[in-house]
Design an enzyme around this catalytic site. Structure first.
Site, short mmCIF file in Angstrom:
data_model
loop_
_atom_site.label_atom_id
_atom_site.label_comp_id
_atom_site.label_asym_id
_atom_site.label_seq_id
_atom_site.Cartn_x
_atom_site.Cartn_y
_atom_site.Cartn_z
N VAL A 1 -43.69 -31.97 16.22
CA VAL A 1 -43.20 -30.65 16.60
C VAL A 1 -44.35 -29.70 16.88
CG1 VAL A 1 -42.01 -28.60 15.72
CG2 VAL A 1 -40.96 -30.85 15.46
N GLU A 2 -45.40 -29.78 16.07
CA GLU A 2 -46.52 -28.84 16.21
C GLU A 2 -47.35 -29.08 17.46
OE1 GLU A 2 -47.31 -26.17 14.59
OE2 GLU A 2 -45.83 -26.29 12.98
#
Length: 368
Positions: free
Chosen positions: A152-153
């Protein structure tokens, strides 16, 4: 600690500059006059960078940081003074206008749980399976949660940010937008992050203008802010230094250590499904604590929200989590203490659900 990729990029750029310069000397008339004039006009049109050397508030903070951290005063003043104001960054910090963007869990999920990230996550897991298994043993954090966070990051390192961290932190320390509802609090936060960053650069002997990161100053595969780096980053590959940009092992161990420090409970699910009893349902009461686990499973059932599966006998505190779907009916789940732990990384129930969902999808792909 200077990231290897930053050093290599610098050398590559320098080599290219030499080659271009040599070519220009060998062919002095190779650039058309019209292009030269156009380039000169474009250069004049570019506004000169705004530095913080002439800002009294910036220099005052530099002196304060130097005194409290026992750093060389001239070095700190030079670092902050040469930082550039990034005009676009304050705008990125402002929340969307009320009613302009409706929250939509399905749309949010689709941004992060999609084929590109799943394939990249599968490769990342395959390449780092031994390290992920070791982190799970050492810290009790499942591999799929770590994989979900890094996916996600940064899409497993594909998007770690190209802003000079020094510029981003200085901009948000001194020019955080006053229109933000928590401007004073956020400005103080970023001034603390700037202090941590300079202290970290001093200890590691790193040029503070070398590291690159997000517009908020987050760095590496897991997007650690400087204070998180100082407190929870670990040398998990045993090479004597912490490198969250180029060492997947350091990033994996650091993310796991972060979660352990923020209350991760080994073996506990992240969330449970819920079934509502329409006659007893008291949504305002259940939603009042937001995502903070507050209710027992029995109390939730009394209030009309029955945890399903093993959630019915869960012994820890729980929270009813509402995920809006634009104009459609919201999605509801019951979050555990581990759901709350994920939100310590990013204060958002949507973020926590996306991390969990991406990790599950990558695990499923790996199983297939």
């Amino acid at each position: 600690m200077i990231a290897d990729f930053a050093r290599n990029a610098t050398l590559f750029i320098a080599a290219c500059a030499i080659s271009i310069s040599a070519a220009a000397q060998n062919h002095p008339q190779s650039t058309p006059k019209k292009k030269k004039r156009a380039d000169a006009t474009a250069a004049k049109a570019q506004p000169a960078p705004v530095l913080y050397a002439d800002r009294s508030d910036a220099m005052a903070l530099a002196d304060d940081i130097a005194a409290r951290r026992h750093l060389d005063r001239d070095w700190v003043r030079q670092a902050i003074g040469n930082a550039r104001l990034l005009p676009q960054v304050p705008r990125l910090m402002l929340p969307p206008a009320a009613g302009k963007t409706a929250k939509n869990w399905r749309a949010y999920r689709s941004r992060f749980v999609e084929p590109v990230r799943i394939r990249a996550g599968l490769r990342f897991w395959q390449d780092n399976a031994e390290t992920l298994a070791r982190a799970e043993r050492d810290y009790g954090v499942p591999a799929e949660v770590i994989v979900g966070i890094i996916g996600v990051e940064t899409i497993y390192g594909q998007q770690m940010g190209s802003f000079r961290v020094m510029d981003a932190l200085a901009t948000l320390s001194f020019d955080f937008p006053d229109a933000h509802p928590r401007a004073a609090e956020r400005r103080a936060f970023f001034q603390g992050e700037l202090e941590q960053f300079l202290s970290l650069m001093d200890r590691s002997g790193t040029d503070p203008f070398s590291p690159r990161g997000s517009y908020a100053g987050a760095m590496g595969l897991g997007q650690f802010m400087p204070s998180s780096w100082v407190r929870w980053a670990v040398d998990y590959d045993g090479d004597g230094r912490i490198d969250l940009w180029n060492s997947p092992a350091d990033a994996i161990g650091s993310v796991a250590n972060y979660f352990k420090a923020h209350g991760w409970k080994t073996g506990m699910p992240v969330w449970f499904d819920v079934q509502f009893d329409a006659e007893r349902l008291q949504l305002p009461v259940l939603l009042a604590p937001d995502i903070l686990p507050t209710f027992t499973a029995a109390r939730m059932a009394e209030l009309g929200a029955q945890p399903l599966g093993s959630g019915a006998t869960h012994t820890g505190p729980l929270a009813l989590v509402e995920l809006q779907n634009g104009g459609d009916v919201p999605t509801y789940v019951i979050g555990t203490e581990n759901f709350y732990a994920i939100t310590r990384y990013n204060w958002s129930s949507y973020y926590a659900m996306a991390v969990d969902a991406l990790g599950r999808e990558v695990a499923a792909a790996r199983g297939r």
